[in-house]
Design an enzyme around this catalytic site. Structure first.
Site, PDB file in Angstrom:
ATOM      1  N   LYS A   8       0.819  -1.216   0.000  1.00 56.62           N
ATOM      2  CA  LYS A   8       0.000   0.000   0.000  1.00 56.62           C
ATOM      3  C   LYS A   8       0.851   1.263   0.000  1.00 56.62           C
ATOM      4  O   LYS A   8       0.403   2.315  -0.435  1.00 56.62           O
ATOM      5  CB  LYS A   8      -0.935  -0.019   1.211  1.00 56.62           C
ATOM      6  CG  LYS A   8      -2.040  -1.056   1.097  1.00 56.62           C
ATOM      7  CD  LYS A   8      -3.068  -0.940   2.202  1.00 56.62           C
ATOM      8  CE  LYS A   8      -2.566  -1.470   3.506  1.00 56.62           C
ATOM      9  NZ  LYS A   8      -3.627  -1.488   4.545  1.00 56.62           N
ATOM     10  N   ARG A   9       2.076   1.161   0.466  1.00 50.66           N
ATOM     11  CA  ARG A   9       2.944   2.338   0.496  1.00 50.66           C
ATOM     12  C   ARG A   9       3.448   2.720  -0.891  1.00 50.66           C
ATOM     13  O   ARG A   9       3.706   3.887  -1.172  1.00 50.66           O
ATOM     14  CB  ARG A   9       4.143   2.090   1.426  1.00 50.66           C
ATOM     15  CG  ARG A   9       3.815   2.184   2.906  1.00 50.66           C
ATOM     16  CD  ARG A   9       5.004   1.813   3.753  1.00 50.66           C
ATOM     17  NE  ARG A   9       5.383   0.419   3.572  1.00 50.66           N
ATOM     18  CZ  ARG A   9       6.389  -0.178   4.213  1.00 50.66           C
ATOM     19  NH1 ARG A   9       7.121   0.522   5.048  1.00 50.66           N
ATOM     20  NH2 ARG A   9       6.661  -1.440   4.014  1.00 50.66           N
TER      21      ARG A   9
END
Length: 488
Positions: free
Chosen positions: A255-256
């Site tokens: 997700k980063r």
């Protein structure tokens, strides 16, 4: 394939926006549960209180329901093995911790976080082949350990991994697998919460889980889990470790680094749930039908076989997802597509709640753009000119500057032809404009209709012109042509 009804689960942690991997794992767990006439369980593993996000659990429910990956038992609907939320099961784990301690399979550890950090740094600096905890606390009483440096008042509990621990196990997907040797894993934290490793084994056993299907990053933990099953005298489930989803550079999707790792991103962009579900299936499984990527979940279930899962890290190719989404959009009835576009537009703030007239107009307009849509999010912007007041329509200044020397004459001739037109159908509009502009002015069709399109839609790129004018109506179409005439 063994057709005995199987019990499978997915156990996400509510630590933020759900990861697309949760849907990926849910899909395969649910498929096997349905293929065997078994049950699919949703369990919320919320023992990591430092990363807990209060809104995340509802997001998990909402996104999985949106994808049609519905569960038979879970925190929101209950079931015979409730509660299904780990924070509500804390009293369940402690007796098993005590049992392991009494049997000599676990021990208290009072080492401070500072000492453990120093130990890791020392091992890394010396490039020691032996890593992990050094068992300083094993065999010591609290008083004996307190006399040594790096003491913490509140202990954790660690497994005592034997030197001859079995490292190989059989995987449903991969066959015989060998994992690295584990260290003395913490199974009960200082705050009284179990770690994942203890809780997952206890919960899977008590909930009757027969097949543990999870990502390949958990292969290294499987020997620890198998030890716990054996120490506690419980039958072992079957294990299947799915390949990890990868970015195009082969790195693990996170997700980063990749917005598509967030499951809600797909709702925000306007993907159809059936397209995303089909795409996730294809990431680790061959097409159900030869040379045809499209298949239903029911077809996937009917053909399901663990032996067909591809262990090569699948690439998360959005171009392929977009192609699938476009296919599914084109396969919808215009009415269904209009409903989905309206629901998306309201939810994502593209539209306020539409009036009955606007909703009816959208249903008539959707066929104009259906063949060109890749995402639901594209529909309202493509059709915005139909829902804009005539005085509020903005004509693209760049397009206006490039309208060409014949633009004024084209608009003037178009107005003359259309003002006298008795039938405002797209067929009649096309005949009238072709006669006035192509035949009357001798302008090629490629250039003849551009100024009219610019007047009606504010852009040189739009859905089919004549159909748009029919939907817009006589008065608005003529008013917009007059406005462009004044600008020219």
């Amino acid at each position: 394939m063994n057709q005995t009804p199987a019990r499978l689960r997915v156990a996400p942690s509510p630590t933020g926006d759900p990861h697309v991997g949760t849907a990926y794992m849910s899909l395969f767990n649910l498929a096997y549960a349905r293929a065997t006439g078994g049950a699919f369980v949703l369990r919320i593993e919320d023992t990591d209180r430092a990363r807990y996000v209060a809104t995340s659990e509802q997001q998990i429910y909402d996104t999985l329901h949106w994808l049609g990956l519905d569960w038979d038992e879970g925190p929101d609907i209950g079931g015979p093995y409730a509660p299904y939320r780990q924070s509500e099961r804390l009293e369940t784990y402690r007796p098993f911790v005590e049992q392991l301690i009494e049997a000599g399979h676990a021990y208290y550890c009072w080492c401070s976080t500072e000492r453990l950090a120093g130990l890791r740094a020392e091992q890394q600096a010396s490039k020691s082949p032996v890593t992990g905890y050094d068992r300083l606390c094993h065999g010591l009483t609290r008083e004996q350990r307190a006399a040594l440096p790096g003491f913490s008042e509140t202990p954790v509990v660690r497994m005592l991994v034997p030197d001859d621990v079995e490292l190989a196990f059989t995987d449903l997907i991969r066959g015989e697998v060998s994992a690295p040797r584990p260290d003395d894993q913490v199974i009960l934290k200082a705050d009284g919460f179990p770690t994942y490793h203890l809780a997952v084994v206890v919960d899977d056993h008590l909930m009757g889980i027969t097949h543990v299907v999870r990502g390949e990053e958990w292969i290294s933990s499987t020997p620890k889990h198998l030890l716990l099953y054996r120490w506690l005298g419980w039958p072992e489930p079957a294990f299947a470790h799915m390949p990890l989803l990868r970015n195009t550079d082969k790195s693990k999707i996170s997700k980063r680094k990749n917005p598509a790792a967030r499951l809600t991103w797909f709702l925000e962009q306007g993907y159809l749930p059936e397209a995303l579900r089909n795409f996730l299936q294809l990431l680790a499984y061959p097409p159900v039908h030869d040379d045809e990527d499209v298949s239903t979940f029911e077809e996937f279930v009917a053909a399901f076989d663990w032996a067909k899962v591809n262990t090569t890290g699948p690439i998360f190719d959005l171009a392929k997802l977009n192609a699938l989404n476009g296919h599914y959009i084109r396969a919808l009835s215009p009415g269904d597509l209009a409903d989905r576009v309206a629901a998306f537009a309201v939810r994502e703030g593209q539209w306020t709640q539409p009036s009955q007239a606007d909703a009816a107009l959208l249903r008539r307009a959707v066929p104009l753009v259906q063949e060109r849509l890749v995402l639901l999010s594209e529909a309202v912007p493509k059709l915005a000119y139909l829902f804009t007041a005539d005085d509020d329509l903005v004509v693209d200044p760049d397009a206006l500057a490039k309208a060409g020397p014949d633009a004024a004459a084209v608009v003037r001739a178009a107005l003359v032809a259309l003002e006298a037109l008795p039938d405002w159908s797209h067929e009649a509009i096309q005949v009238a404009l072709r006669g006035a502009l192509v035949d009357g002015l001798g302008i090629k069709p490629k250039f003849a209709f551009g100024p009219v399109r610019l007047a009606v839609t504010g852009s040189t790129v739009s859905p089919p012109l004549f159909e748009s004018m029919e939907l817009l109506g006589r008065e608005s179409s003529l008013a917009r042509l007059r406005t462009l005439q004044s600008l020219l």
